[in-house]
Design a protein around this motif. Structure first.
Motif, PDB file in Angstrom:
ATOM      1  N   ASN A  46     -40.763 114.045 105.984  1.00 44.77           N
ATOM      2  CA  ASN A  46     -40.745 112.758 105.298  1.00 44.77           C
ATOM      3  C   ASN A  46     -39.843 112.828 104.063  1.00 44.77           C
ATOM      4  OD1 ASN A  46     -42.604 111.497 107.047  1.00 44.77           O
ATOM      5  ND2 ASN A  46     -44.293 112.506 106.006  1.00 44.77           N
ATOM      6  N   PRO A  47     -38.782 112.024 104.011  1.00 41.86           N
ATOM      7  CA  PRO A  47     -37.912 112.034 102.832  1.00 41.86           C
ATOM      8  C   PRO A  47     -38.725 111.741 101.571  1.00 41.86           C
ATOM      9  CG  PRO A  47     -36.929 110.754 104.615  1.00 41.86           C
ATOM     10  CD  PRO A  47     -38.321 111.076 105.046  1.00 41.86           C
ATOM     11  N   THR A  48     -38.406 112.462 100.493  1.00 43.17           N
ATOM     12  CA  THR A  48     -39.184 112.388  99.261  1.00 43.17           C
ATOM     13  C   THR A  48     -38.246 112.064  98.100  1.00 43.17           C
ATOM     14  OG1 THR A  48     -40.689 114.035 100.187  1.00 43.17           O
ATOM     15  CG2 THR A  48     -40.866 113.615  97.838  1.00 43.17           C
ATOM     16  N   PHE A  49     -38.685 111.165  97.218  1.00 39.89           N
ATOM     17  CA  PHE A  49     -37.809 110.619  96.192  1.00 39.89           C
ATOM     18  C   PHE A  49     -38.461 110.704  94.813  1.00 39.89           C
ATOM     19  CE2 PHE A  49     -37.228 108.572 100.234  1.00 39.89           C
ATOM     20  CZ  PHE A  49     -35.849 108.586 100.430  1.00 39.89           C
ATOM     21  N   LYS A  50     -37.647 110.933  93.812  1.00 36.10           N
ATOM     22  CA  LYS A  50     -38.084 110.896  92.418  1.00 36.10           C
ATOM     23  C   LYS A  50     -37.769 109.519  91.858  1.00 36.10           C
ATOM     24  CE  LYS A  50     -37.378 113.203  87.939  1.00 36.10           C
ATOM     25  NZ  LYS A  50     -36.621 114.278  87.239  1.00 36.10           N
ATOM     26  N   LEU A  51     -38.796 108.869  91.350  1.00 34.42           N
ATOM     27  CA  LEU A  51     -38.654 107.533  90.773  1.00 34.42           C
ATOM     28  C   LEU A  51     -38.817 107.642  89.270  1.00 34.42           C
ATOM     29  CD1 LEU A  51     -40.944 105.552  93.275  1.00 34.42           C
ATOM     30  CD2 LEU A  51     -38.558 106.265  93.572  1.00 34.42           C
ATOM     31  N   THR A  52     -37.800 107.239  88.547  1.00 33.88           N
ATOM     32  CA  THR A  52     -37.793 107.385  87.094  1.00 33.88           C
ATOM     33  C   THR A  52     -37.771 106.009  86.434  1.00 33.88           C
ATOM     34  OG1 THR A  52     -36.593 109.485  87.256  1.00 33.88           O
ATOM     35  CG2 THR A  52     -36.584 108.375  85.119  1.00 33.88           C
ATOM     36  N   THR A  53     -38.685 105.820  85.466  1.00 36.20           N
ATOM     37  CA  THR A  53     -38.672 104.633  84.618  1.00 36.20           C
ATOM     38  C   THR A  53     -38.650 105.111  83.164  1.00 36.20           C
ATOM     39  OG1 THR A  53     -41.079 104.451  84.359  1.00 36.20           O
ATOM     40  CG2 THR A  53     -40.097 103.447  86.330  1.00 36.20           C
ATOM     41  N   PRO A  54     -38.407 104.241  82.212  1.00 40.56           N
ATOM     42  CA  PRO A  54     -38.369 104.680  80.810  1.00 40.56           C
ATOM     43  C   PRO A  54     -39.659 105.351  80.338  1.00 40.56           C
ATOM     44  CG  PRO A  54     -37.350 102.525  81.016  1.00 40.56           C
ATOM     45  CD  PRO A  54     -37.962 102.831  82.346  1.00 40.56           C
ATOM     46  N   GLY A  55     -40.797 104.981  80.931  1.00 38.56           N
ATOM     47  CA  GLY A  55     -42.052 105.530  80.421  1.00 38.56           C
ATOM     48  C   GLY A  55     -42.783 106.467  81.333  1.00 38.56           C
ATOM     49  N   ARG A  56     -42.358 106.621  82.621  1.00 41.67           N
ATOM     50  CA  ARG A  56     -43.151 107.420  83.548  1.00 41.67           C
ATOM     51  C   ARG A  56     -42.291 107.873  84.721  1.00 41.67           C
ATOM     52  NH1 ARG A  56     -48.800 104.852  85.183  1.00 41.67           N
ATOM     53  NH2 ARG A  56     -49.031 105.130  82.932  1.00 41.67           N
ATOM     54  N   LEU A  57     -42.718 108.997  85.328  1.00 44.40           N
ATOM     55  CA  LEU A  57     -42.063 109.529  86.517  1.00 44.40           C
ATOM     56  C   LEU A  57     -43.022 109.412  87.698  1.00 44.40           C
ATOM     57  CD1 LEU A  57     -40.499 112.792  85.031  1.00 44.40           C
ATOM     58  CD2 LEU A  57     -39.339 110.622  85.458  1.00 44.40           C
ATOM     59  N   TYR A  58     -42.481 109.052  88.852  1.00 45.54           N
ATOM     60  CA  TYR A  58     -43.273 108.931  90.074  1.00 45.54           C
ATOM     61  C   TYR A  58     -42.574 109.697  91.198  1.00 45.54           C
ATOM     62  CZ  TYR A  58     -44.996 104.712  87.621  1.00 45.54           C
ATOM     63  OH  TYR A  58     -45.496 103.827  86.704  1.00 45.54           O
ATOM     64  N   VAL A  59     -43.320 109.891  92.294  1.00 47.24           N
ATOM     65  CA  VAL A  59     -42.765 110.458  93.517  1.00 47.24           C
ATOM     66  C   VAL A  59     -43.093 109.510  94.657  1.00 47.24           C
ATOM     67  CG1 VAL A  59     -42.868 112.365  95.176  1.00 47.24           C
ATOM     68  CG2 VAL A  59     -42.942 112.841  92.726  1.00 47.24           C
ATOM     69  N   MET A  60     -42.119 109.253  95.518  1.00 46.56           N
ATOM     70  CA  MET A  60     -42.348 108.449  96.717  1.00 46.56           C
ATOM     71  C   MET A  60     -42.103 109.296  97.951  1.00 46.56           C
ATOM     72  SD  MET A  60     -40.589 104.889  98.068  1.00 46.56           S
ATOM     73  CE  MET A  60     -39.021 105.607  98.571  1.00 46.56           C
ATOM     74  N   ARG A  61     -43.057 109.244  98.874  1.00 49.93           N
ATOM     75  CA  ARG A  61     -42.897 109.875 100.195  1.00 49.93           C
ATOM     76  C   ARG A  61     -42.782 108.754 101.217  1.00 49.93           C
ATOM     77  NH1 ARG A  61     -42.765 115.220 101.971  1.00 49.93           N
ATOM     78  NH2 ARG A  61     -44.681 115.073 103.170  1.00 49.93           N
ATOM     79  N   ARG A  62     -41.776 108.847 102.060  1.00 49.33           N
ATOM     80  CA  ARG A  62     -41.484 107.760 102.993  1.00 49.33           C
ATOM     81  C   ARG A  62     -41.326 108.288 104.413  1.00 49.33           C
ATOM     82  NH1 ARG A  62     -35.745 104.684 103.598  1.00 49.33           N
ATOM     83  NH2 ARG A  62     -36.426 102.985 104.968  1.00 49.33           N
ATOM     84  N   LYS A  63     -41.880 107.567 105.364  1.00 49.31           N
ATOM     85  CA  LYS A  63     -41.627 107.859 106.769  1.00 49.31           C
ATOM     86  C   LYS A  63     -40.144 107.656 107.037  1.00 49.31           C
ATOM     87  CE  LYS A  63     -43.207 106.385 111.375  1.00 49.31           C
ATOM     88  NZ  LYS A  63     -44.124 105.473 112.098  1.00 49.31           N
ATOM     89  N   PRO A  64     -39.485 108.568 107.749  1.00 49.56           N
ATOM     90  CA  PRO A  64     -38.040 108.397 107.954  1.00 49.56           C
ATOM     91  C   PRO A  64     -37.729 107.143 108.749  1.00 49.56           C
ATOM     92  CG  PRO A  64     -38.893 110.163 109.332  1.00 49.56           C
ATOM     93  CD  PRO A  64     -39.992 109.786 108.394  1.00 49.56           C
ATOM     94  N   PRO A  65     -36.616 106.495 108.448  1.00 50.51           N
ATOM     95  CA  PRO A  65     -36.231 105.302 109.208  1.00 50.51           C
ATOM     96  C   PRO A  65     -35.803 105.676 110.620  1.00 50.51           C
ATOM     97  CG  PRO A  65     -34.466 105.952 107.725  1.00 50.51           C
ATOM     98  CD  PRO A  65     -35.633 106.850 107.411  1.00 50.51           C
ATOM     99  N   GLY A  66     -35.792 104.702 111.494  1.00 47.11           N
ATOM    100  CA  GLY A  66     -35.332 104.940 112.851  1.00 47.11           C
ATOM    101  C   GLY A  66     -36.443 105.394 113.770  1.00 47.11           C
TER     102      GLY A  66
END
Length: 356
Positions: A52-72
């Motif tokens: 599952n592709p995994t992403f770092k989500l950055t905002t001015p006040g907090r960090l998140y992680v997103m895990r996503r089912k691959p497309p296709g």
């Protein structure tokens, strides 16, 4: 994993072409779903991870992680990000080290595939099982912490945290052999392998005795753990995609399989001088686990089956990666290496079943 491979797996990079999505739409979903979310949002992709592709989500006040089912197109039953979120939420209620889940999306219209968002845990991921740069005492302490974390998981009664229906009870090995056999046979793009076909025939006759089901992680290894920045303490266990209810020895044997694997397969320790590194032997590591969970010592033949089963299972996973690579939707930069190692694993499993 070599130093070069570890470096390739660590950190983030711009979102890869095959993993891109509508970032503005994600930001709107976060604003609607996640309490106290405030943009603007910046997205990067983690280099590590196979499924599952995994992403770092950055905002001015907090960090998140997103895990996503691959497309296709994907194999039915695989990439179950909703199950990852479910098990982490339940384990967090009893203090087991997992990340907090902020939200789950099962609407394909948002990003094109299901995903969830969780907190980013501060700490270290050790990509190399040799734990380079550490003293012998620190290496031993980290292995003991890893051993303790999986033992703690297996001491949890699924019923007490509402996960008694998280998987089928009983016959775990038989069901797993059947499941991975089906996935292997269904993925025609990746082709067939004679040794894998023989394993499918032989493993069912070697299954060990069943026992009370426990939560099994399915991919428990050092690079799926976040250690504290400055201590041998497990702060979070990651990547719960393969989790279910099952036989705890299957889960632990996967973790201990690192002792049998070569360096280029999930950072194997085969051939290493464990005494020089300060690491326990495979037998010592198994005995420590048995003591932590209150289990009697394991017969050599039963342990051999558990290791062979996990090599078969990992081979099936690598076969799936090979298929996704052929179809053009493999998530990892290391997909080709995994595909190449598929037959290595099937032959190792047969050798162990034969007692070599």
């Amino acid at each position: 994993m070599s130093g070069e491979a570890a470096a390739a797996s660590a950190g983030t990079e711009p979102v890869r072409e095959g993993s891109k999505f509508d970032e503005a739409r994600l930001e709107r979903w976060l604003q609607e779903t996640v309490e106290d979310f405030e943009g603007p949002l910046t997205v990067e992709q983690f280099r590590g991870g196979q499924s599952n592709p995994t992403f770092k989500l950055t905002t001015p006040g907090r960090l998140y992680v997103m895990r996503r089912k691959p497309p296709g197109a994907t194999v039915p039953g695989a990439h179950a990000v909703d199950r990852e979120a479910c098990v982490m939420g339940a384990l967090g209620t009893v203090g087991f080290p997992v990340a907090r889940v902020y939200g789950v999306c099962t609407d394909d219209d948002v990003l094109g595939s299901w995903f969830y968002v969780m907190e980013l845990i501060d700490g270290r991921i050790e990509w190399d099982s040799r734990l380079p740069g550490m003293s012998q005492a620190d290496r031993a302490a980290h292995f003991d912490a890893m051993n303790g974390a999986i033992a703690a998981l297996h001491r949890i009664d699924p019923l007490t945290i509402g996960l008694d229906d998280f998987g089928k009870a009983g016959n775990y090995f038989e069901r797993q052999i059947a499941r991975w056999s089906r996935q292997y046979l269904a993925d025609a793009d990746a082709g067939r392998d004679e040794a894998m076909d023989r394993l499918i025939q032989r493993l069912p006759s070697r299954v060990i005795a069943d026992e009370a089901p426990r939560i099994v992680h399915g991919d428990f290894r050092c690079d799926n753990l976040i250690f504290a920045p400055d201590a041998p303490t497990v702060r979070a266990v990651l990547d719960w995609e393969l989790s279910t209810l099952g036989h705890p020895l299957a889960d632990f044997a996967y973790n201990a399989m690192v002792y049998r694997l070569p360096e280029n397969i999930i950072s194997g320790l085969a051939g290493e001088d464990l005494v020089m590194l300060g690491l326990p032997s495979e037998r010592e590591y198994l005995e420590a686990y048995c003591e932590k969970v209150g289990r009697a010592p394991l017969a050599a033949q039963d342990w051999a089956f558990c290791i062979a089963f996990n090599l078969f299972r990992l081979a099936a996973i690598y076969h799936g990666i090979k298929g996704r690579m052929i179809r053009g939707n493999a998530a990892s930069l290391h997909a080709q290496q995994r595909a190449d190692n598929f037959p290595v694993l099937t032959r190792m499993a047969l050798s162990i079943l034969d007692g070599d």
